[in-house]
Design a protein around this motif. Structure first.
Motif, PDB file in Angstrom:
ATOM      1  N   ALA A  91       0.974  -1.297   0.015  1.00 54.48           N
ATOM      2  CA  ALA A  91      -0.095   0.100  -0.135  1.00 54.48           C
ATOM      3  C   ALA A  91       0.787   1.266   0.082  1.00 54.48           C
ATOM      4  O   ALA A  91       0.598   2.021  -0.875  1.00 54.48           O
ATOM      5  CB  ALA A  91      -0.903   0.010   1.262  1.00 54.48           C
ATOM      6  N   ARG A  94       2.370   1.605  -3.521  1.00 50.41           N
ATOM      7  CA  ARG A  94       1.179   2.233  -4.241  1.00 50.41           C
ATOM      8  C   ARG A  94       1.345   3.702  -4.211  1.00 50.41           C
ATOM      9  O   ARG A  94       1.088   4.297  -5.215  1.00 50.41           O
ATOM     10  CB  ARG A  94       0.031   1.531  -4.051  1.00 50.41           C
ATOM     11  CG  ARG A  94      -1.167   1.927  -4.801  1.00 50.41           C
ATOM     12  CD  ARG A  94      -2.119   3.040  -4.290  1.00 50.41           C
ATOM     13  NE  ARG A  94      -2.094   2.909  -2.889  1.00 50.41           N
ATOM     14  CZ  ARG A  94      -3.146   2.113  -2.420  1.00 50.41           C
ATOM     15  NH1 ARG A  94      -4.134   1.543  -3.242  1.00 50.41           N
ATOM     16  NH2 ARG A  94      -3.396   2.039  -1.229  1.00 50.41           N
ATOM     17  N   THR A 176      -3.359  -1.347  -6.813  1.00 45.57           N
ATOM     18  CA  THR A 176      -4.889  -1.015  -6.319  1.00 45.57           C
ATOM     19  C   THR A 176      -5.523  -2.118  -6.208  1.00 45.57           C
ATOM     20  O   THR A 176      -6.318  -2.310  -5.151  1.00 45.57           O
ATOM     21  CB  THR A 176      -5.031   0.336  -6.701  1.00 45.57           C
ATOM     22  OG1 THR A 176      -3.856   1.206  -6.513  1.00 45.57           O
ATOM     23  CG2 THR A 176      -6.181   0.735  -6.141  1.00 45.57           C
ATOM     24  N   LEU A 179      -4.952  -4.709  -3.684  1.00 50.03           N
ATOM     25  CA  LEU A 179      -5.186  -4.328  -2.529  1.00 50.03           C
ATOM     26  C   LEU A 179      -6.503  -4.145  -2.078  1.00 50.03           C
ATOM     27  O   LEU A 179      -6.922  -4.230  -0.939  1.00 50.03           O
ATOM     28  CB  LEU A 179      -4.131  -2.955  -2.243  1.00 50.03           C
ATOM     29  CG  LEU A 179      -2.793  -3.361  -2.203  1.00 50.03           C
ATOM     30  CD1 LEU A 179      -1.913  -1.889  -2.351  1.00 50.03           C
ATOM     31  CD2 LEU A 179      -2.196  -4.040  -1.097  1.00 50.03           C
ATOM     32  N   GLY A 183      -6.577  -6.835   0.771  1.00 49.90           N
ATOM     33  CA  GLY A 183      -5.926  -6.054   1.672  1.00 49.90           C
ATOM     34  C   GLY A 183      -6.429  -6.430   2.806  1.00 49.90           C
ATOM     35  O   GLY A 183      -7.296  -7.333   3.243  1.00 49.90           O
ATOM     36  N   ASN A 214      -6.283   4.613   1.917  1.00 50.00           N
ATOM     37  CA  ASN A 214      -5.783   3.519   1.665  1.00 50.00           C
ATOM     38  C   ASN A 214      -5.877   2.581   3.050  1.00 50.00           C
ATOM     39  O   ASN A 214      -6.692   2.821   3.879  1.00 50.00           O
ATOM     40  CB  ASN A 214      -4.179   3.361   0.935  1.00 50.00           C
ATOM     41  CG  ASN A 214      -3.456   4.303   2.472  1.00 50.00           C
ATOM     42  OD1 ASN A 214      -3.860   4.360   3.471  1.00 50.00           O
ATOM     43  ND2 ASN A 214      -2.483   5.073   2.124  1.00 50.00           N
ATOM     44  N   ASN A 215      -5.310   1.250   2.996  1.00 48.81           N
ATOM     45  CA  ASN A 215      -5.504   0.484   4.018  1.00 48.81           C
ATOM     46  C   ASN A 215      -5.079   0.852   5.378  1.00 48.81           C
ATOM     47  O   ASN A 215      -5.421   0.206   6.529  1.00 48.81           O
ATOM     48  CB  ASN A 215      -5.103  -1.058   3.728  1.00 48.81           C
ATOM     49  CG  ASN A 215      -3.380  -0.950   3.789  1.00 48.81           C
ATOM     50  OD1 ASN A 215      -2.782   0.161   3.476  1.00 48.81           O
ATOM     51  ND2 ASN A 215      -2.859  -2.118   4.162  1.00 48.81           N
TER      52      ASN A 215
END
Length: 275
Positions: A91, A94, A176, A179, A183, A214-215
């Motif tokens: 992540a 990314r 992405t 994930l 994720g 994001n995560n």
């Protein structure tokens, strides 16, 4: 000029040939430490990207320690190299790909007569436990590329891949997708609509405010663009209130200072007060 460049700069000969890797105890130990120990591996998904003369495989795998992504690069001559990324590192990678892509887009055409001395245009580093990842956007006579090198502090070989710069967006989008599907548990993720981006122009500078997720959570990326050169900072949502308080504090102090100076300028002189 093609961005082929690259890929094998710093990687030589059959050292990275698959056949020569098999049976290497040092490599097996390295892979075991990177992937989180021995045990049965399950492959959950894979994506293949053809970027110029190279193929890249992004494999989501799972073992007793959790999920990770193996990124394998296969060159036109069949040579193979690969790195391993924990999902949290993937992540972060990314996000860096977005930053590197923005910077790459701001560059002018390659000038082979004026290459950087070490070839590096922009660099970042990621740290995950005992692993370090070095991200270097480089340029050589064949083009621009992103070299991603992985090392471990306990010793072992350096592993690296080289991604043609023109393929960074495509690679980021594929990462992405994986994930988002595999994720970490998103139970704590924000489910509502994120605020729209904002833009502000001051003199010859443009400022962009983009909200993303994001995560690791929601974040704000503030970018300053001047003469096609972009710099950015990323602020996690959990810090926004503190960031705002500090910013407001400076605004208040500057306002008080400005008001004080204005008041002094407008004070009547002693001669005027006697009239």
């Amino acid at each position: 000029m093609s961005d082929l460049g690259s890929g094998d700069e710093g990687i030589s000969g059959s050292k990275y040939n698959v056949a020569n890797m098999e049976g290497s105890s040092s490599r097996n130990e390295f892979e075991s430490s990177v992937k989180g120990g021995s045990g049965v591996e399950q492959e959950l998904a894979t994506k293949m990207l053809q970027i110029q003369s190279k193929r890249f495989y992004l494999d989501v795998k799972q073992n007793r320690r959790g999920r990770f992504i193996k990124v394998a690069e296969i060159g036109a001559d069949g040579r193979r190299s690969q790195i391993y990324l924990a999902l949290s590192t993937a992540a972060e990678f990314r996000d860096h790909l977005s930053s590197f892509s923005d910077y790459y887009a701001s560059l002018g055409p390659p000038n082979t007569d004026n290459l950087p001395e070490d070839g590096k245009l922009k660099s970042e580093m990621m740290i995950k436990d005992y692993r370090r990842y070095y991200l270097d956007l480089k340029e050589n006579a064949r083009g621009r590329f992103l070299r991603v090198s992985q090392t471990i502090t306990r010793g072992g070989p350096r592993s690296q891949i080289a991604l043609p710069a023109q393929g960074m967006i495509e690679f980021r989008d594929a990462l992405t997708d994986l994930l988002e599907e595999f994720g970490a548990n998103d139970g704590g993720r924000f489910k509502g609509d994120l605020p729209e981006e904002r833009h502000m122009k001051v003199d010859n500078k443009n400022f962009y405010f983009d909200i993303g997720q994001n995560n690791r959570g929601v974040y704000m990326r503030i970018s300053e663009v001047k003469n096609n050169f972009r710099t950015s900072i990323t602020i996690p949502e959990k810090c926004w209130i503190r960031f705002r308080d500090i910013f407001n504090d400076y605004c208040e102090k500057m306002k008080k200072s400005s008001d004080s100076i204005t008041a002094e300028i407008n004070l009547p002189t002693s001669s005027n007060s006697l009239k």
